[in-house]
Design an enzyme around this catalytic site. Structure first.
Site, mmCIF file in Angstrom:
data_model
loop_
_atom_site.group_PDB
_atom_site.id
_atom_site.type_symbol
_atom_site.label_atom_id
_atom_site.label_comp_id
_atom_site.label_asym_id
_atom_site.label_seq_id
_atom_site.Cartn_x
_atom_site.Cartn_y
_atom_site.Cartn_z
ATOM 1 C CG ASP A 166 -2.381 0.118 0.827
ATOM 2 O OD1 ASP A 166 -2.704 -0.134 -0.350
ATOM 3 O OD2 ASP A 166 -3.204 0.458 1.692
ATOM 4 C CG ASP B 55 -10.632 -8.171 11.436
ATOM 5 O OD1 ASP B 55 -11.268 -7.139 11.753
ATOM 6 O OD2 ASP B 55 -9.625 -8.562 12.059
#
Length: 741
Positions: free
Chosen positions: A139, A451
């Site tokens: 990223d 998550d």
């Protein structure tokens, strides 16, 4: 697939089940008497009762903890454990393909060498190489990470054959060369010579990465962690090409998605969704392994162990996730920060596995692609109808069509061919505009705890998950070893789950509406609101009784009252239940104390700041943010950690609440005891004295850090002095309020 023998078994822990339910009955009975006592106070004559405000605040705190305890019962209702038999799986030809997703963001906090060790360990899984595809999301768009990938690929040509030839279990090179275990017990000169050569090549790879890191520093910080860069995708290869190599190698792909400040990038969830799309047109494996960049594969058999569940015809159609626990190699036996999250993985996940399955933990899990992207589209459907959901890429939509085979044209990926162009489009920052990515498909975006929220939505759709905890840890990573990282991490997690808890997706409301069983909804609700419940209740317990103790206001029954025994029983029952779970898990009493202390510390700091952060984002007063936890252990911090001391070298904002509350409890305890000796009302005030004693005993490390320690990890003097002001302010304000009322 039909099997004459099972691929896995599930064992219900009947003793724990009966013990937990019996304790719940007794504890709830005591709580009922406690609530009756508190409620009856409201009907007393005004002249005979103490000031109502502190009483009501304490009662509210007790109700909050009771509510949290009730939600917690879901974890202990039906605990189970599982065992798998990977040797019963069919041959390699029948195994499905697997894509491995690894995410990294900042090479300064996540060292490139450690990330490459994770990559190499995943490439070395005990699985057919042609069915294994490893994707690394960078990223930060760092040239250093790309350089590391190329070096890791070159080393893998030697490392993978060595592991296969000698059956090496520890397939993370760094861990293998640092330890001595059964992997080295071959007793041949040929093995010793090959091991020496492999270690030399590993050192060469390490040196190349270190040199690249030094070069990047000279180039300036603009090269690292850029927030404005185009997509970059490269299939890592060298000469000879992969399909001509005598060594069978998994596919290795570097992906750096495009980012601009004007487009939200949704942190880790956004990076994972890019990997979902890019991998769909390259390998399109039906199963995906998610790994944190510091979580290496410690046992190469994890993929086959997960397949034992996915190959079960009774389970596979509804199974989305096989979750493994998180274990850490850098945590000592004392675990002063509760970095192993023992209670969550040993108690919580086993309990949830007896319901519809554990929550997603962000790493160490095998997930079905279909669960994230939906069921395959029948061949012949009008593809334009699904573009509003998945975006304009025809190649990606074709990957959702039944019987579609991905186009593994590797040369095309590394040139300016069609596949390369399509992959860049899928990784661009604007691709998700006007689509349902992060809302209905892929990893969900409404929380930085992607998550947790994604797992909740999958369970609401009817999917299941299972939890497997073998004796040998399948994955090992780095846990937090200093207080600052612990609290920063806890603040981020707290903010993420509270975001869900105060939204329209609140599990207690949204879950049952979607058909989620009540116990499963309770478990998700406990995770969603526990930071808020704990920070409010513990701040009250750490201040209200102490201030009233100094002012001679009793908040608990007299010692001679039978209700005093009720309060004492309730308090001891909770402590002994926690201690029982710790001891049954094979841990020492010191672990129990560490977990109690960490719970208190996080509740009054990380949970408070995380809850405030979530509320401010809900009100539009703050934008979402994400700060990765540092994976670097500095020498001085490591020395303090190994000695078993808490490292208080943290932000003043994080540690000043601890110091303030510690000083308040010390002053109130000392003043309260002196006052009881003078006035003689110890029977009325003993409950508050015992509460302050308990808080100070559990948090002795904070007192030690203020007054005794002289190392660099002690609490700075200016923080102690600054924090001492707040107890004085508390005392003045409370005294004025009590005079008024």
């Amino acid at each position: 697939m039909e099997n004459s023998v099972p691929l896995h078994t599930c064992h219900v822990h009947n003793f724990n089940l009966l013990f937990n339910r019996s304790h719940a009955f007794l504890h709830s009975t005591a709580i009922a008497f406690l609530i009756y006592y508190r409620t009856s106070f409201l009907f007393l004559e005004t002249k005979t009762r103490p000031p109502i405000i502190p009483w009501l605040l304490l009662f509210a705190s007790e109700l909050l903890l009771t509510f949290s305890w009730l939600l917690n019962l879901s974890y202990r209702w039906r605990p189970v454990s599982r065992k798998v038999f990977p040797e019963r799986l069919p041959g390699d030809d029948e195994l499905p393909a697997i894509d491995v997703f690894i995410c990294t963001a900042d090479p300064d906090k996540e060292p490139t060498l450690g990330v490459m060790n994770t990559v190499l360990s995943s490439m070395a899984l005990e699985y057919p190489p042609g069915k294994l595809h490893v994707y690394l999301s960078d990223d930060g768009g760092s040239p250093l990470t790309l350089k590391g990938m190329r070096e890791a690929w070159s080393f893998a040509r030697w490392w993978l054959p060595f592991c296969r030839k000698y059956g090496v279990k520890t397939r993370c090179p760094q861990a293998y060369f640092m330890g001595t275990d059964e992997d080295d017990d071959h007793g041949s000169s040929e093995f010793a010579e090959e091991r020496k050569n492999i270690k030399e090549k590993y050192e060469q790879m390490k040196e190349a990465i270190m040199q690249a890191k030094e070069s990047s520093k000279l180039s300036g910080p603009s090269c690292l962690c850029s927030h404005d860069h185009p997509p970059a995708i490269e299939v890592i290869e060298d000469n000879p090409p992969r399909n001509e190599s005598p060594t069978k190698m998994p596919l290795l792909v570097y992906v750096s998605r495009g980012k601009t400040p004007s487009h939200p990038h949704h942190f880790k969830a956004g990076a994972l969704n890019v990997l979902l799309r890019v991998s769909a047109i390259v390998s399109n494996s039906p199963y995906i392994l998610l790994l944190d960049c510091d979580m290496y594969c410690n046992d190469p058999s994890s993929a086959k162990q997960a397949m034992c569940f996915h190959f079960d015809p009774k389970l596979s159609s509804s199974l989305a996730v096989v979750q493994f626990p998180q274990k850490f190699y850098n945590i000592n036996n004392n675990d002063i920060y509760d970095s192993q999250l023992r209670s969550f993985f040993s108690v919580g996940c086993c309990g949830l596995d007896g319901l519809r399955g554990p929550v997603l933990c962000g790493t160490n899990l095998y997930i079905k692609r279909e669960a994230l992207c939906g069921k395959l589209i029948p061949d012949g459907i009008n593809l334009e109808e699904v573009k509003n959901t998945f975006g304009p890429s025809n190649e990606f939509i074709k990957s959702l069509v039944e019987e579609h085979k991905p186009n593994l044209m590797i040369n095309d990926m590394n040139s300016s061919g069609t596949l390369k162009q399509e992959a860049n489009v899928l990784a661009s920052c604007a691709y998700e505009d006007q689509t349902q990515w992060g809302e209905k498909v892929g990893f969900r975006y409404r929380s930085v705890a992607e998550d947790y929220f994604t797992g909740f939505m999958l369970h609401c759709k009817g999917w299941r998950s299972v939890y497997l905890s073998p004796s040998r840890p399948q994955f090992l990573g780095t846990g937090v070893t200093n207080l600052n990282d612990l609290l920063v991490q806890g603040t981020r997690w707290g903010s993420g789950v509270v975001e869900v808890g105060i939204s329209r997706f609140c599990p207690l409301i949204y879950g049952p509406q979607q058909g989620l069983p009540l116990l499963q909804s309770m478990a998700y609700a406990e995770l969603a609101i526990f930071p808020l419940l704990y920070c409010l209740s513990l701040w009250c317990f750490a201040t209200i009784p102490q201030l009233c103790l100094l002012n001679g206001i009793p908040l608990y029954p007299e010692v001679s009252s039978p209700y005093f025994s009720v309060f004492l029983l309730t308090f001891r029952s909770g402590l002994f239940k926690h201690l029982h779970e710790v001891l049954m898990d094979g841990r020492a009493i010191q672990t129990w104390r560490n977990e109690q202390r960490t719970w208190m510390i996080k509740s009054v700091t990380a949970h408070l700041y995380g809850s405030l952060d979530a509320i401010m984002k809900k009100l539009g007063l703050r934008e979402a943010s994400f700060m990765p936890t540092s994976k670097i252990m500095h020498g001085e911090q490591l020395t303090i950690y190994k000695k078993g001391f808490i490292d208080f070298q943290a932000s003043t904002m994080l540690i000043s609440p601890l110091v303030t509350l510690a000083i308040l409890n010390v002053v109130s305890l000392a003043g309260g005891i002196i006052r009881m000796m003078v006035v003689g009302d110890w029977r009325k005030m003993l409950g508050q004295v015992l509460l302050s004693c308990y808080i100070l005993v559990i948090n002795y490390a904070v007192i030690e850090g203020m007054l005794i320690r002289r190392d660099k990890g002690r609490i700075p003097s200016h923080v102690t002095l600054l924090s001492a002001i707040f107890p004085v302010m508390f005392l003045l304000v409370v005294s004025l309020i009590l005079i008024m009322f």
